[in-house]
Design an enzyme around this catalytic site. Structure first.
Site, PDB file in Angstrom:
ATOM      1  N   CYS A  13       0.855  -1.218  -0.058  1.00 20.33           N
ATOM      2  CA  CYS A  13       0.100  -0.141  -0.003  1.00 20.33           C
ATOM      3  C   CYS A  13       0.815   1.396  -0.079  1.00 20.33           C
ATOM      4  O   CYS A  13       1.597   1.605   0.945  1.00 20.33           O
ATOM      5  CB  CYS A  13      -0.864  -0.118   1.204  1.00 20.33           C
ATOM      6  SG  CYS A  13      -2.052   1.448   1.169  1.00 20.33           S
ATOM      7  N   LYS A  40      -8.968 -10.191   5.468  1.00 20.69           N
ATOM      8  CA  LYS A  40      -9.067  -9.073   6.351  1.00 20.69           C
ATOM      9  C   LYS A  40      -9.418  -9.678   8.173  1.00 20.69           C
ATOM     10  O   LYS A  40     -10.222 -10.220   8.175  1.00 20.69           O
ATOM     11  CB  LYS A  40      -9.984  -7.844   6.091  1.00 20.69           C
ATOM     12  CG  LYS A  40      -9.345  -7.216   4.650  1.00 20.69           C
ATOM     13  CD  LYS A  40     -10.358  -6.284   4.348  1.00 20.69           C
ATOM     14  CE  LYS A  40     -10.164  -5.764   3.019  1.00 20.69           C
ATOM     15  NZ  LYS A  40     -11.095  -4.895   2.364  1.00 20.69           N
TER      16      LYS A  40
END
Length: 230
Positions: A13, A40
């Site tokens: 990211c 997640k």
């Protein structure tokens, strides 16, 4: 005693990277927890309203959205990275927004479904950098000799091109001088280098292959040629 800080991260990211760079430049002690966005964990979903990284945990609070996190760090931590002058500070914030738009263009580039779209996205990126060229000073950083949050934002932007240029010559920086020099300076900055793990390049390449677009096709052609010449 300062509040404990944890940066919740993902390996690729770019928005996480800008926070990691800012924390390092400010000398802020913190922990870093890396998650898999494809799987997640429940605790992450509970603290991230948008279900994406970065999240900065400050004691019992969880801050999300990189721009908000950067501003929090500027307001609470030492070694300011924004200019003191209000006009310059606003200008820097605007260029941070520009950096996010470049990241959107990068996503469009690696997701391009065919060669025509890939070339169009490469041209769009070149146009972005041409515009940026006209607004850069003499360097080495965006604001001259003072490293700023704009630099923290663009270091992850330029990192993509180390991998893209191994795949092919897309002319991203053709005819430019200041932007490539800035890119080189950022790549050498220890805080920028250390914002990602040592296997970042391999992880990014694997991510690009899984996109199954035109760029992944070029990667496959390159791999075949390498095997044939071995």
């Amino acid at each position: 005693m300062s509040e404990p800080i944890t940066l919740v991260s993902h390996a690729l990211c770019p928005y996480v990277q800008r926070i990691a760079i800012a924390l390092a430049e400010k000398g802020v002690a913190h922990d870093r927890v890396t998650i898999d966005l494809a799987d997640k964990p429940g605790w992450f979903l509970a603290i991230s309203p948008l279900s994406r990284t970065p999240v900065l945990k400050v004691d019992d609070a969880a801050l999300f959205e990189s721009a908000a996190i950067l501003e929090y760090l500027e307001e609470t931590q030492p070694n300011p990275l924004h200019p003191a002058d209000p006009v310059e500070r606003a200008r820097h914030r605007a260029w941070i927004g520009f950096g996010s738009e470049v990241l959107n263009d990068i996503a469009g580039f690696y997701a391009a479904p065919d060669e025509a779209a890939l070339d169009a996205k490469a041209a769009a990126l070149h146009a972005r950098f041409r515009l940026l060229e006209d607004h850069l000073g003499q360097g080495p950083w965006f604001a001259g000799d003072r490293f700023s949050l704009v630099d923290a934002v663009f270091a992850p932007v330029f990192r993509y091109f180390e991998t893209f240029e191994q795949i092919g010559d897309f002319g991203f920086f053709d005819g430019l001088a200041r932007v490539p020099a800035w890119r080189v300076a950022l790549a050498a900055r220890p805080t920028a280098r250390n914002a990602v793990a040592a296997d970042y390049g391999d992880r990014l390449a694997e991510f690009l292959r899984r996109r199954n677009g035109a760029l992944a096709g070029r990667m496959e052609i390159s791999s075949v040629r390498e095997r044939q010449s071995a």
